[in-house]
Write a protein that holds these residues in place. Structure first.
Motif, short mmCIF file in Angstrom:
data_model
loop_
_atom_site.label_atom_id
_atom_site.label_comp_id
_atom_site.label_asym_id
_atom_site.label_seq_id
_atom_site.Cartn_x
_atom_site.Cartn_y
_atom_site.Cartn_z
N SER A 175 27.37 39.57 -53.25
CA SER A 175 26.73 39.69 -51.93
C SER A 175 27.69 40.41 -50.99
CB SER A 175 26.41 38.30 -51.37
OG SER A 175 27.61 37.54 -51.24
N ARG A 199 22.65 41.13 -53.07
CA ARG A 199 22.31 40.70 -51.70
C ARG A 199 23.09 41.58 -50.75
NH1 ARG A 199 19.66 35.65 -50.21
NH2 ARG A 199 19.24 35.60 -52.43
N HIS A 220 18.50 42.38 -46.86
CA HIS A 220 18.31 41.56 -45.65
C HIS A 220 18.85 42.33 -44.45
CE1 HIS A 220 18.37 38.69 -48.95
NE2 HIS A 220 17.85 37.77 -48.16
N ILE A 237 24.98 33.65 -42.53
CA ILE A 237 25.10 32.93 -43.81
C ILE A 237 23.84 32.11 -44.08
CG2 ILE A 237 26.33 31.06 -45.00
CD1 ILE A 237 28.93 32.21 -43.67
N SER A 238 23.35 31.39 -43.06
CA SER A 238 22.18 30.53 -43.32
C SER A 238 20.90 31.34 -43.45
CB SER A 238 22.05 29.44 -42.26
OG SER A 238 21.76 30.01 -41.00
N GLU A 239 20.68 32.31 -42.57
CA GLU A 239 19.42 33.07 -42.60
C GLU A 239 19.33 34.00 -43.81
OE1 GLU A 239 18.40 34.86 -38.80
OE2 GLU A 239 19.20 33.09 -37.76
N CYS A 240 20.48 34.48 -44.28
CA CYS A 240 20.46 35.42 -45.42
C CYS A 240 20.86 34.73 -46.72
CB CYS A 240 21.36 36.61 -45.13
SG CYS A 240 20.92 37.48 -43.62
N GLU A 241 20.95 33.40 -46.67
CA GLU A 241 21.23 32.57 -47.86
C GLU A 241 22.46 33.06 -48.62
OE1 GLU A 241 17.51 32.73 -49.93
OE2 GLU A 241 16.49 31.49 -48.44
N LEU A 242 23.59 33.05 -47.92
CA LEU A 242 24.84 33.53 -48.52
C LEU A 242 25.72 32.39 -49.05
CD1 LEU A 242 25.70 36.36 -45.94
CD2 LEU A 242 24.90 36.67 -48.28
N GLY A 243 25.16 31.19 -49.13
CA GLY A 243 25.89 30.07 -49.73
C GLY A 243 27.17 29.76 -48.98
N HIS A 244 28.31 29.87 -49.67
CA HIS A 244 29.61 29.59 -49.03
C HIS A 244 30.16 30.78 -48.27
CE1 HIS A 244 29.96 25.64 -50.73
NE2 HIS A 244 29.74 26.10 -51.96
#
Length: 355
Positions: A175, A199, A220, A237-244
């Protein structure tokens, strides 16, 4: 090699900040390994516009008239007697910087960091906005048969993106967050996709650019917000689902808030690459750098293999650049083209000719 008096080399010359004119200059003489290129299309870069507006970039000051332009493609018009890789009529992209080939950096294979680099349209070296431009044959790259000369003019910015994404060590499945959806940021999205990133988040304040990015190569997009860098990084991170956090981040904006956000958006052990130029000094979240043990890299132009790879990406259709070309001006309207770029009209502006 001699030329008759009828031969003219019409050039677009910057005298000083804000003052440009057209001038017939001598056609360059060729060394044994050189080729003469009849330039057909030239893209306008932010640095060209900066010299035109301000007459300087950092320590590089326009002290005498200089031909502008460095993103060009054209047709080989003449060759030196030792040229064996190209022939008259070949369509080529121009790599516009000639290193000395003998300093330590050149011998290291990092010729982009050559101590004596002669780079087109960086004072005092003349650029490519002319009818003819001479280069050593190994800095002219044959275009694929399906690649147009217009697309060929974009090999230069594409090679910058190739170099930046290589610096980010992008591997399949990773990502990446790219700050700035200008030509370089957009091309970084495309190259990262070709390198297998799954990503790819483009971040900008310009809605139109983000819409373009999502249709072009980003998976995204995220519109910059007026919140703290930490908060914005959390939102990305939360909106694009980037995990850690993202594996890599590239700044192609030069804007301090973007650079700060980029550091916060990375996972532990992530990689950050600075691609855009901003203010010489900025506030930087150095604590994060240590705690996350980040790798931080600069990126300067392009080095060994970057142009070849850019041309292969176009040839194989892994990357497309034609979508970025928004306007093309005749040579005599070069100044109007510069005004358009300064006003941030479109994405990539080309100048054709002179015919």
């Amino acid at each position: 090699m001699s030329h008759s008096n009828e031969d003219k080399n019409l050039s677009f010359v910057l005298e000083k900040a804000g003052v440009v004119y057209f001038e017939d200059r001598p056609i360059p003489e060729l060394g044994p390994q050189d080729v003469l290129v009849n330039v057909k299309f030239t893209g306008i870069c932010g640095s060209d516009v900066h010299y035109w507006s301000h007459g300087a970039i950092g320590d590089f000051v326009v002290r005498e008239p200089m031909v502008l332009g460095h993103e060009s493609a054209g047709i080989v018009a003449a060759v030196g007697e030792q040229v064996d890789r190209l022939q008259i009529g070949d369509r080529v992209a121009l790599e516009p910087g000639i290193p000395c080939r003998s300093c330590t950096r050149c011998k290291d294979g990092q010729y982009n960091l050559c101590f004596h680099m002669a780079f087109a349209a960086t004072p005092p070296i003349d650029g490519t906005l002319a009818k003819y431009f001479a280069l050593p044959q190994d800095f002219c790259y044959k275009l694929g048969k399906d690649t147009t000369l217009q697309e060929g003019a974009l090999v230069e910015p594409l090679s910058i993106a190739v170099h930046i994404v290589k610096q980010a060590s992008i591997r399949p499945g990773q990502s990446l967050v790219i700050f700035g959806a200008g030509p370089i940021g957009l091309l970084c999205c495309a190259v990262a996709k070709a390198f297998g990133a799954t990503r790819i988040v483009a971040v900008d304040i310009n809605k139109t650019r983000l819409t373009f990015a999502s249709q072009y190569a980003a998976t995204h997009t995220f519109e910059s917000r007026k919140v703290s860098a930490e908060e914005m990084a959390k939102d990305i991170i939360s909106e694009c689902e980037l995990g850690h956090g993202a594996d890599a981040a590239i700044d192609a904006s030069g804007a301090e808030p973007c650079i700060q956000t980029a550091i916060h958006v990375l996972r532990t052990g992530g990689t950050y690459v600075q691609g855009g130029l901003g203010r010489p000094n900025i506030n930087f979240p150095i604590g994060s750098l240590c705690n996350k043990e980040l790798t931080i890299k600069g990126s300067f132009r392009y080095g060994s293999g970057d142009y070849e790879l850019a041309i292969k990406l176009l040839k194989s259709k892994r990357v497309s650049v034609k979508e970025l070309i928004t306007s093309c001006y005749p040579f005599k309207e070069a100044e109007r083209a510069f005004e358009g770029v300064k006003a941030v009209q479109g994405i990539k502006t080309l100048i054709q000719g002179p015919e």
